[in-house]
Design a protein around this motif. Structure first.
Motif, PDB file in Angstrom:
ATOM      1  N   ALA A   1      31.968   8.084 -13.501  1.00  0.00           N
ATOM      2  CA  ALA A   1      30.754   7.392 -12.987  1.00  0.00           C
ATOM      3  C   ALA A   1      29.399   8.478 -13.205  1.00  0.00           C
ATOM      4  O   ALA A   1      28.364   7.715 -13.380  1.00  0.00           O
ATOM      5  CB  ALA A   1      30.862   7.559 -11.391  1.00  0.00           C
ATOM      6  N   SER A   2      29.588   9.487 -13.484  1.00  0.00           N
ATOM      7  CA  SER A   2      28.506  10.486 -13.676  1.00  0.00           C
ATOM      8  C   SER A   2      27.995  10.097 -15.288  1.00  0.00           C
ATOM      9  O   SER A   2      26.862  10.310 -15.475  1.00  0.00           O
ATOM     10  CB  SER A   2      28.740  11.910 -13.523  1.00  0.00           C
ATOM     11  N   ARG A   3      28.900  10.080 -16.199  1.00  0.00           N
ATOM     12  CA  ARG A   3      28.903   9.850 -17.452  1.00  0.00           C
ATOM     13  C   ARG A   3      27.954   8.316 -17.896  1.00  0.00           C
ATOM     14  O   ARG A   3      27.193   8.098 -18.622  1.00  0.00           O
ATOM     15  CB  ARG A   3      30.020   9.840 -18.308  1.00  0.00           C
ATOM     16  N   ARG A   4      28.500   7.338 -16.907  1.00  0.00           N
ATOM     17  CA  ARG A   4      27.765   6.108 -16.821  1.00  0.00           C
ATOM     18  C   ARG A   4      26.190   6.203 -16.280  1.00  0.00           C
ATOM     19  O   ARG A   4      25.506   5.833 -17.016  1.00  0.00           O
ATOM     20  CB  ARG A   4      28.602   5.138 -15.699  1.00  0.00           C
TER      21      ARG A   4
ATOM     22  N   LEU B   1      19.632  16.226  -2.479  1.00  0.00           N
ATOM     23  CA  LEU B   1      20.231  16.224  -3.981  1.00  0.00           C
ATOM     24  C   LEU B   1      21.615  15.649  -3.900  1.00  0.00           C
ATOM     25  O   LEU B   1      22.389  15.839  -2.935  1.00  0.00           O
ATOM     26  CB  LEU B   1      20.501  17.843  -3.966  1.00  0.00           C
ATOM     27  N   ARG B   2      21.955  14.972  -4.961  1.00  0.00           N
ATOM     28  CA  ARG B   2      23.348  14.247  -5.473  1.00  0.00           C
ATOM     29  C   ARG B   2      23.781  15.096  -6.603  1.00  0.00           C
ATOM     30  O   ARG B   2      22.784  14.969  -7.661  1.00  0.00           O
ATOM     31  CB  ARG B   2      23.031  13.059  -5.472  1.00  0.00           C
ATOM     32  N   LEU B   3      24.628  15.784  -6.698  1.00  0.00           N
ATOM     33  CA  LEU B   3      25.352  16.121  -8.113  1.00  0.00           C
ATOM     34  C   LEU B   3      26.306  15.215  -8.352  1.00  0.00           C
ATOM     35  O   LEU B   3      27.085  14.506  -8.002  1.00  0.00           O
ATOM     36  CB  LEU B   3      26.180  17.470  -7.562  1.00  0.00           C
ATOM     37  N   HIS B   4      26.440  15.148  -9.921  1.00  0.00           N
ATOM     38  CA  HIS B   4      27.271  14.452 -10.691  1.00  0.00           C
ATOM     39  C   HIS B   4      27.674  15.293 -11.989  1.00  0.00           C
ATOM     40  O   HIS B   4      26.865  15.676 -12.747  1.00  0.00           O
ATOM     41  CB  HIS B   4      26.274  13.323 -11.351  1.00  0.00           C
ATOM     42  N   GLY B   5      28.909  15.495 -11.668  1.00  0.00           N
ATOM     43  CA  GLY B   5      29.725  16.478 -12.743  1.00  0.00           C
ATOM     44  C   GLY B   5      30.216  15.569 -14.071  1.00  0.00           C
ATOM     45  O   GLY B   5      30.845  14.569 -13.689  1.00  0.00           O
ATOM     46  N   GLY B   6      29.559  15.766 -15.038  1.00  0.00           N
ATOM     47  CA  GLY B   6      30.038  14.925 -16.389  1.00  0.00           C
ATOM     48  C   GLY B   6      30.912  15.529 -17.134  1.00  0.00           C
ATOM     49  O   GLY B   6      31.530  14.913 -18.122  1.00  0.00           O
TER      50      GLY B   6
ATOM     51  N   TYR C   1      21.296  15.180 -10.109  1.00  0.00           N
ATOM     52  CA  TYR C   1      21.488  16.217 -11.060  1.00  0.00           C
ATOM     53  C   TYR C   1      22.780  15.952 -11.772  1.00  0.00           C
ATOM     54  O   TYR C   1      23.967  16.223 -11.190  1.00  0.00           O
ATOM     55  CB  TYR C   1      21.520  17.540 -10.344  1.00  0.00           C
ATOM     56  N   ILE C   2      22.581  15.591 -12.938  1.00  0.00           N
ATOM     57  CA  ILE C   2      23.934  15.181 -13.906  1.00  0.00           C
ATOM     58  C   ILE C   2      24.241  16.639 -14.585  1.00  0.00           C
ATOM     59  O   ILE C   2      23.394  17.213 -15.374  1.00  0.00           O
ATOM     60  CB  ILE C   2      23.738  14.180 -14.835  1.00  0.00           C
ATOM     61  N   HIS C   3      25.185  17.397 -14.295  1.00  0.00           N
ATOM     62  CA  HIS C   3      25.490  18.554 -14.829  1.00  0.00           C
ATOM     63  C   HIS C   3      26.903  18.865 -15.140  1.00  0.00           C
ATOM     64  O   HIS C   3      27.653  18.045 -15.097  1.00  0.00           O
ATOM     65  CB  HIS C   3      25.063  19.414 -13.648  1.00  0.00           C
TER      66      HIS C   3
END
Length: 219
Positions: free
Chosen positions: A168-171, A39-44, A10-12
């Motif tokens: 890393a989230s943006r990549r 669930l893995r969270l990725h804050g962008g 989840y990129i959020h």
């Protein structure tokens, strides 16, 4: 406890209105498929630098939120629309809430998503200033984390982890061909596939059913 068969990435951003609109979808997936789906969270970081809320920006946000509420059914509280958005001293800054999610996860692996949901609800319903460390610590305590340890973990995350996490989230967002926040990606056996979700706003059961249909059979 069984090992999950797949991962929902989840990129959020905690201050993204459409991510708040998607909250019922993600919450339903966690509640109904949690034994089969990690669930893995990725804050962008929608607001990577502190940004003071201008009247024109607030007007744009209000219009967008009205559409989000209409489509998703997610409520926007008066304390947010008539309080937080109406105050010129309001600052939007994604790094503190993202760091708070990392801090929560460092204290308890399953606390990351409850922390995100608590931040979203505090911002959009209660009109709280979720860029402030004391507010984030209070939210952590509300979900059952120890306040002092959380505050220390928050400071550590801000100093050492959050920038690398955002990068890393943006990549990942670029690698999967995502178009912004929220982006949802289902990983099964190392293969990543984008999950469309806009058609499921307000219909979390349909979203869960679409994910479940893609998961490997349980033997």
């Amino acid at each position: 406890m069984s090992t999950p068969l797949a991962t929902l990435h989840y990129i959020h951003d905690p201050l993204c209105g459409w991510c708040y609109g998607a909250q019922p979808l993600v919450s339903a997936a966690v509640a109904m498929l949690g034994d089969r789906l990690a669930l893995r969270l990725h804050g962008g970081a929608l607001f990577a630098e502190p940004q003071e809320l201008t009247p024109s920006m607030a007007e744009h946000i209000v219009r967008a939120d009205e559409r989000i509420e209409q489509i998703s059914g997610q409520p926007f509280g008066d304390a947010y629309t008539e309080g937080l958005l109406a105050e010129q001293s309001t600052v939007l800054y994604s790094l503190p809430p993202i760091a708070a999610i990392l801090a929560a996860e460092s204290l308890h692996p399953e606390a990351a998503y409850p922390m995100l949901a608590a931040i979203q609800n505090a911002h959009y319903q209660r009109g709280l200033r979720v860029v402030e460390h004391d507010v984030l610590t209070e939210l952590a305590e509300e979900i059952g984390l120890p306040g002092t340890r959380f505050a220390e973990a928050l400071e550590s995350a801000l100093a050492h982890d959050v920038i690398e996490h955002v990068q890393a989230s943006r990549r990942l967002l670029g690698d999967v061909g995502g178009q912004g926040f929220p982006t949802l990606v289902l990983e099964i056996g190392g293969a990543m596939q984008l999950l469309t979700h806009h058609q499921d706003f307000g219909r979390p059961d349909a979203f869960v059913e679409r994910i479940a249909a893609r998961l490997p059979a349980v033997h």
